[in-house]
Design a protein around this motif. Structure first.
Motif, mmCIF file in Angstrom:
data_model
loop_
_atom_site.group_PDB
_atom_site.id
_atom_site.type_symbol
_atom_site.label_atom_id
_atom_site.label_comp_id
_atom_site.label_asym_id
_atom_site.label_seq_id
_atom_site.Cartn_x
_atom_site.Cartn_y
_atom_site.Cartn_z
ATOM 1 N N SER A 9 0.799 -1.225 0.000
ATOM 2 C CA SER A 9 0.000 0.000 0.000
ATOM 3 C C SER A 9 0.833 1.278 0.000
ATOM 4 C CB SER A 9 -0.924 0.007 1.228
ATOM 5 O OG SER A 9 -0.177 0.102 2.429
ATOM 6 N N LEU A 10 1.979 1.285 0.695
ATOM 7 C CA LEU A 10 2.687 2.550 0.929
ATOM 8 C C LEU A 10 3.140 3.248 -0.348
ATOM 9 C CD1 LEU A 10 4.802 1.403 4.013
ATOM 10 C CD2 LEU A 10 3.024 3.147 4.043
ATOM 11 N N GLY A 11 3.566 2.490 -1.345
ATOM 12 C CA GLY A 11 4.089 3.099 -2.567
ATOM 13 C C GLY A 11 3.012 3.823 -3.356
ATOM 14 N N ALA A 12 1.912 3.136 -3.627
ATOM 15 C CA ALA A 12 0.823 3.760 -4.394
ATOM 16 C C ALA A 12 0.274 4.962 -3.644
ATOM 17 C CB ALA A 12 -0.287 2.734 -4.648
ATOM 18 N N LYS A 13 0.167 4.845 -2.330
ATOM 19 C CA LYS A 13 -0.333 5.949 -1.515
ATOM 20 C C LYS A 13 0.579 7.167 -1.633
ATOM 21 C CE LYS A 13 -2.290 6.431 3.140
ATOM 22 N NZ LYS A 13 -2.400 5.724 4.436
ATOM 23 N N ALA A 14 1.885 6.930 -1.600
ATOM 24 C CA ALA A 14 2.855 8.024 -1.697
ATOM 25 C C ALA A 14 2.702 8.781 -3.018
ATOM 26 C CB ALA A 14 4.278 7.468 -1.563
ATOM 27 N N VAL A 15 2.599 8.034 -4.106
ATOM 28 C CA VAL A 15 2.507 8.670 -5.425
ATOM 29 C C VAL A 15 1.163 9.387 -5.582
ATOM 30 C CG1 VAL A 15 2.492 8.277 -7.922
ATOM 31 C CG2 VAL A 15 4.066 6.967 -6.463
ATOM 32 N N TYR A 16 0.098 8.720 -5.182
ATOM 33 C CA TYR A 16 -1.247 9.287 -5.316
ATOM 34 C C TYR A 16 -1.376 10.592 -4.521
ATOM 35 C CZ TYR A 16 -6.363 9.547 -4.789
ATOM 36 O OH TYR A 16 -7.678 9.959 -4.775
ATOM 37 N N THR A 47 2.804 17.610 0.219
ATOM 38 C CA THR A 47 2.537 16.552 -0.769
ATOM 39 C C THR A 47 3.439 15.328 -0.567
ATOM 40 O OG1 THR A 47 4.128 17.488 -2.335
ATOM 41 C CG2 THR A 47 1.843 18.194 -2.570
ATOM 42 N N LEU A 48 4.550 15.506 0.137
ATOM 43 C CA LEU A 48 5.504 14.406 0.290
ATOM 44 C C LEU A 48 5.335 13.633 1.607
ATOM 45 C CD1 LEU A 48 8.573 16.150 -1.360
ATOM 46 C CD2 LEU A 48 7.544 14.007 -2.127
ATOM 47 N N THR A 49 4.263 13.940 2.342
ATOM 48 C CA THR A 49 4.024 13.275 3.628
ATOM 49 C C THR A 49 4.065 11.750 3.501
ATOM 50 O OG1 THR A 49 2.625 15.126 4.283
ATOM 51 C CG2 THR A 49 2.408 13.098 5.575
ATOM 52 N N TYR A 50 3.339 11.208 2.529
ATOM 53 C CA TYR A 50 3.279 9.742 2.421
ATOM 54 C C TYR A 50 4.520 9.185 1.737
ATOM 55 C CZ TYR A 50 -1.317 10.283 4.283
ATOM 56 O OH TYR A 50 -2.352 10.605 5.115
ATOM 57 N N PHE A 51 5.214 10.007 0.966
ATOM 58 C CA PHE A 51 6.500 9.558 0.435
ATOM 59 C C PHE A 51 7.465 9.268 1.597
ATOM 60 C CE2 PHE A 51 10.870 10.245 -0.951
ATOM 61 C CZ PHE A 51 10.945 9.273 -1.944
ATOM 62 N N THR A 52 7.437 10.110 2.615
ATOM 63 C CA THR A 52 8.347 9.855 3.742
ATOM 64 C C THR A 52 7.958 8.554 4.461
ATOM 65 O OG1 THR A 52 7.187 11.113 5.474
ATOM 66 C CG2 THR A 52 8.724 12.348 4.082
ATOM 67 N N GLU A 53 6.660 8.217 4.475
ATOM 68 C CA GLU A 53 6.275 6.930 5.093
ATOM 69 C C GLU A 53 6.788 5.746 4.277
ATOM 70 O OE1 GLU A 53 2.282 6.302 6.346
ATOM 71 O OE2 GLU A 53 2.147 8.239 7.352
ATOM 72 N N TRP A 54 6.734 5.911 2.955
ATOM 73 C CA TRP A 54 7.278 4.868 2.076
ATOM 74 C C TRP A 54 8.776 4.702 2.337
ATOM 75 C CZ3 TRP A 54 10.995 5.510 -1.802
ATOM 76 C CH2 TRP A 54 11.203 4.402 -2.635
ATOM 77 N N TYR A 55 9.466 5.837 2.421
ATOM 78 C CA TYR A 55 10.913 5.820 2.673
ATOM 79 C C TYR A 55 11.231 5.152 4.016
ATOM 80 C CZ TYR A 55 14.524 8.172 5.473
ATOM 81 O OH TYR A 55 15.478 8.457 6.390
ATOM 82 N N VAL A 56 10.408 5.411 5.045
ATOM 83 C CA VAL A 56 10.651 4.824 6.361
ATOM 84 C C VAL A 56 10.607 3.298 6.268
ATOM 85 C CG1 VAL A 56 9.653 4.486 8.674
ATOM 86 C CG2 VAL A 56 9.955 6.799 7.773
ATOM 87 N N GLN A 57 9.622 2.764 5.542
ATOM 88 C CA GLN A 57 9.573 1.312 5.397
ATOM 89 C C GLN A 57 10.786 0.796 4.634
ATOM 90 O OE1 GLN A 57 7.290 -0.644 2.475
ATOM 91 N NE2 GLN A 57 7.031 -2.511 3.656
#
Lengths: 408, 408
Positions: B67-74, B240-250
């Motif tokens: 989920s994290l990747g698609a969420k980050a981009v979206y 806009t990069l909030t969820y990108f940072t979550e992807w990066y954390v994983q």
């Protein structure tokens, strides 16, 4: 609320604990947050009644301590108690975010709360100017700031209502003051119950209750080992606590990341917010097998007030997962957190503890807030920092000012 | 994309760099993610066309890498490019969250993507059972899993479409595979442009372009100092990069938090995602004055494609802040990040670097994704871990299984 520590505390000596407790007792005379659970809230509740029922949205223009607390409480309660109004936050200068936030609301049915302790927060005033120029009525504003700040004087000038932060309450310790209480009360949150939760912890701590020894022991352990365990993870097993972990990150990071008062050393414990079970699939690997630099606090909810159950159906080829059938989701999530706690305890060298809150309501989050404020004060005292200032952020502000004035 | 390193790299020796580059070259033969930018996407695009236009919501049932990747981009693209459909995620067993997520959508106009690499992820199957029992049509499901998994067999049985993860692509490296591409394409994201961005970094790295030296130098610095700087902060100046940072954390946490391959030591670098300017009012104090255990990477956006300006109005008593008048918000946020970078550089002992992406579009986020995947592989190689497994999370799963079977 319960709190079980899974690390050794028996060697903590009585004298250390007594001295620490005394120090905190002394702080109560000049640090404002300690007394917030006992404040009178009549003025806030009366003002809430004056806001027109046509107002559908409360928009907070504020950042950091002016937004994180109310957001944490609002988002925690939202899934179980439908708010009477939406609460939205302008907490960035990102133009894309400002536009997106504006598009979420009907500006004519929105009441704005402009919150800035100093009254001159750049982000807050920048966004306020934008909103103020866009709306031409001045009825829909309320201000919260320090008495006699420039923002207070402005509010007087336009004859808008202004509330004041109580004395000696810093931004990140202000959620239980008007800063958090007003936006929350405007959205239907029972702020008396919120304060009662906080008071429960306050009285337990200062009145020799169950939480006193636990908090003293935990703080001493964290302080003693703060160079080895320089990271503290708050691992909350509910999506409702997502913004509570953000509030905790500010409280902990900004309070404890300091130069020591009596040394030239930089100290601090880095806070990290995690949400389970999601972060079992992200951060957990690092806790289990990574560098031994983390302590972990789990938060669990005892009663989700919900009976959602995994249906008793068999999916062909997935029969192995029939063990899930008939299990309530709230039992599953509790089993998940308990499994991770057990697995981490098996490692033997990761300091763990568990906080169990009763249910998703005002009293529980009030307890959590006051518990974490006390813990922060205790650890700050022990690692010899000024828990209540934030001198490190000034240099960036000075450079920004120069840039705004056209300097390089 | 540009990347400026503000820490010394001149002492990095040529031979170390050549050896590291060679190792990564070798990985390309057996680690699947490297080649994803070059994949054919016709099958995905054709399938997207078959989904009825009455479908308004794409709901992903998946967790972690699913989920994290698609969420980050979206979430990155959403403010500038209105999605053709909503994308929502079921990524928790929290019953309150499941109910809240369901209430966001019209179930009859929702297409579900069930994503699980192993096919037996507990959270995913639990939520799927709930949704499956609630809806009685089976038209609205698509599955993504490993070929021949139990979930694949189930999908065949109910005659639903099933896509497969490419070989040797781990969950947290799968955003540029069908796992991320299908949900994104279904919501109108230009996935060809996304892959082109990734390809740009890939070719620059493997083809002796500008990013090669930078990435090698950065990885060597991080690895060399991983015990001193055991925390890496990604400080992105845009909401806009909030969820990108979550992807990066994983990506970072799960890949690098490991036992070393050739020692008994636990290693890892702890990832932290921060968003500016908000976290200037939260975490920044800890960076400036706290323990010197953090490196910081700033991400800035060059062109916000937006002309939102602070209005040229004077507020009585707040005249000091007239320096803001007429300033575009995008210039203000850039000045804010630059001020913080300058202030941190003045400290002299905090390793910093800056990534500048051009604008909020598919190519930029594709670049960022591939850049971080490469950096993770490089650091993993240098600190002697298996970047691509996650053995640490197994013990918790085994305990959960016991609990579900009624054991203690």
């Amino acid at each position: 609320m319960k709190n079980k520590l899974h690390f050794p505390t028996s060697y903590n000596n009585r004298e250390t604990k007594n001295k620490l407790f005394e120090k905190i007792q002394q702080e109560r005379s000049h640090i404002g947050y300690y007394n917030l659970p006992n404040q009178k809230i009549d003025a806030i509740l009366e003002y809430v009644e004056t806001i027109d029922s046509s107002i559908e949205t409360i928009a907070v223009i504020g950042i950091g301590g002016s937004s994180l607390g109310a957001k944490a409480v609002y988002q925690f309660l939202k899934p179980v108690k439908t708010p009477t109004r939406d609460l939205v936050f302008f907490e960035s200068t990102d133009p894309l975010n400002i536009i997106a936030t504006c598009s979420q609301m009907n500006l004519d049915k929105t009441h704005f709360l402009i919150i800035s302790k100093s009254g001159t927060t750049v982000e807050t005033i920048a966004v306020f100017k934008y909103v103020y120029a866009k709306l031409n009525s001045v009825k829909n504003y309320t201000f919260i700031t320090d008495r006699d700040s420039a923002l207070d004087q402005f509010a007087q000038k336009i004859e808008a209502k202004c509330f004041y932060l109580p004395e000696s309450v810093g931004g990140r310790f202000s959620v239980l003051s008007v800063v958090g209480l007003l936006p929350l009360a405007l959205c239907g949150v029972d702020i008396a119950a919120l304060l009662a939760g906080a008071k429960n912890i306050k009285e337990s701590f200062f009145g020799d209750g169950y939480i006193k020894e636990t908090l003293l022991n935990k703080a001493i352990y964290y302080a003693k080992h703060h160079t080895k365990y320089n990271i503290n993870c708050l691992f909350a097993y509910s999506e409702t606590l997502t913004y509570f972990t953000e509030w905790y990150v500010q409280l902990w990071g900004e309070s404890l990341g300091k130069k020591q008062r009596h040394s030239a050393f930089n100290v601090g414990v880095t806070p990290i917010g995690l949400i389970g079970p999601k972060d079992q699939h992200s951060f957990l690997q690092l806790i289990v097998e990574g560098t031994r630099d983390k302590s972990v606090t789990f938060i669990k909810i005892e009663d989700f007030q919900d009976e959602l159950v995994i249906p008793d159906i068999t999916l062909p080829y997935l029969e192995k997962l029939d063990v899930l059938n008939g299990v309530a989701f709230h039992d599953l999530i509790t089993m998940q957190s308990d499994s991770v706690i057990e697995a981490l305890m098996d490692q033997g060298d990761i300091p763990l503890d568990e906080i169990i809150i009763e249910r998703v309501n005002e009293a529980s989050i009030g307890q959590l807030i006051y518990y974490y404020e006390l813990l922060t004060s205790l650890v700050g005292e022990l690692i010899d920092v000024n828990t209540y200032d934030q001198p490190g952020v000034e240099s960036g502000k000075i450079i920004l000012k120069k840039k705004l004035n056209g300097g390089k």
